[in-house]
Design an enzyme around this catalytic site. Structure first.
Site, PDB file in Angstrom:
ATOM      1  N   GLU A  73      -1.314  -1.677  -4.645  1.00  0.00           N
ATOM      2  CA  GLU A  73      -2.529  -0.892  -4.825  1.00  0.00           C
ATOM      3  C   GLU A  73      -2.255   0.227  -5.811  1.00  0.00           C
ATOM      4  O   GLU A  73      -1.229   0.903  -5.734  1.00  0.00           O
ATOM      5  CB  GLU A  73      -3.021  -0.325  -3.492  1.00  0.00           C
ATOM      6  CG  GLU A  73      -4.393   0.300  -3.611  1.00  0.00           C
ATOM      7  CD  GLU A  73      -4.996   0.610  -2.265  1.00  0.00           C
ATOM      8  OE1 GLU A  73      -5.880  -0.151  -1.835  1.00  0.00           O
ATOM      9  OE2 GLU A  73      -4.577   1.604  -1.650  1.00  0.00           O
ATOM     10  N   ASP A  80       0.877  -1.169   0.000  1.00  0.00           N
ATOM     11  CA  ASP A  80       0.000   0.000   0.000  1.00  0.00           C
ATOM     12  C   ASP A  80       0.915   1.220   0.000  1.00  0.00           C
ATOM     13  O   ASP A  80       1.397   1.642   1.051  1.00  0.00           O
ATOM     14  CB  ASP A  80      -0.901  -0.010   1.232  1.00  0.00           C
ATOM     15  CG  ASP A  80      -1.771   1.235   1.318  1.00  0.00           C
ATOM     16  OD1 ASP A  80      -2.277   1.687   0.278  1.00  0.00           O
ATOM     17  OD2 ASP A  80      -1.928   1.769   2.445  1.00  0.00           O
ATOM     18  N   ASP A 102      -2.266   1.070   7.483  1.00  0.00           N
ATOM     19  CA  ASP A 102      -1.449   0.918   6.281  1.00  0.00           C
ATOM     20  C   ASP A 102      -1.020  -0.526   6.060  1.00  0.00           C
ATOM     21  O   ASP A 102      -1.032  -1.027   4.939  1.00  0.00           O
ATOM     22  CB  ASP A 102      -0.229   1.844   6.353  1.00  0.00           C
ATOM     23  CG  ASP A 102      -0.639   3.306   6.426  1.00  0.00           C
ATOM     24  OD1 ASP A 102      -1.170   3.817   5.432  1.00  0.00           O
ATOM     25  OD2 ASP A 102      -0.448   3.922   7.493  1.00  0.00           O
TER      26      ASP A 102
END
Length: 165
Positions: A74, A14, A146
């Site tokens: 992502e 991420d 996160d």
């Protein structure tokens, strides 16, 4: 696509210019197993180029330590602030290059698709994603936001290949 091999280790990322989450899971015959997760926190006092190098080094270290077979990252979402979106894109690029330099194939997933994969709803809130990652991986506590997002990306990749078999 032939799907995942009997056992495969997946690195989920991420990306963020301040905090990049990572999560490593193993998929063994359709069963998910937690390996590790955490964050790479860049020093805000450093110039932006140095922070990108910190992300690169951090992702490289995770790969060297945990030996994933593939990376799932992502994708950049459409931010209201173009400058923020550009910085996020740079951070994502540093993570992708680290994965590629280590010989990993990199797969991209939109935030909506990741949320859909773990929470069943593409507009799920961060705390819903955290909770579902905890449940799906059988964790005793919720990882940071996160790290949970990174684990969700890895789970999304694992699910993608289970469905396409």
């Amino acid at each position: 696509m032939t799907g995942l091999p009997a056992m495969e280790r997946i690195l989920g990322i991420d990306p963020g210019s301040r905090i990049t989450g990572y999560g490593v899971i193993e998929v063994d015959r359709g069963q998910l197993r937690f390996i590790t997760c955490g964050t790479i926190v860049t020093d805000r006092k450093h110039p932006f180029a140095h922070r990108l190098n910190e992300i690169f080094d951090g992702v490289n270290e995770v790969i060297q330590l945990h030996q994933p077979a593939v990376a799932a990252v992502e994708d950049v979402f459409l931010a209201t602030n173009p400058r923020s979106a550009l910085k996020l894109g740079h951070a994502r690029g540093a993570a992708v290059v680290a994965a590629m330099q280590n010989g990993l194939a990199v797969h991209d997933y939109s935030p909506r698709r990741v949320k859909q994969a773990v929470a069943g709803y593409g507009q799920a809130e961060k705390n819903q994603v955290q909770h579902m990652v905890r449940v799906l991986l059988g964790l005793s506590a919720s990882p940071s936001v996160d790290a949970a997002d990174a684990l969700a990306v890895a789970i999304c990749h694992a699910n993608q290949f289970r469905v396409t078999k």
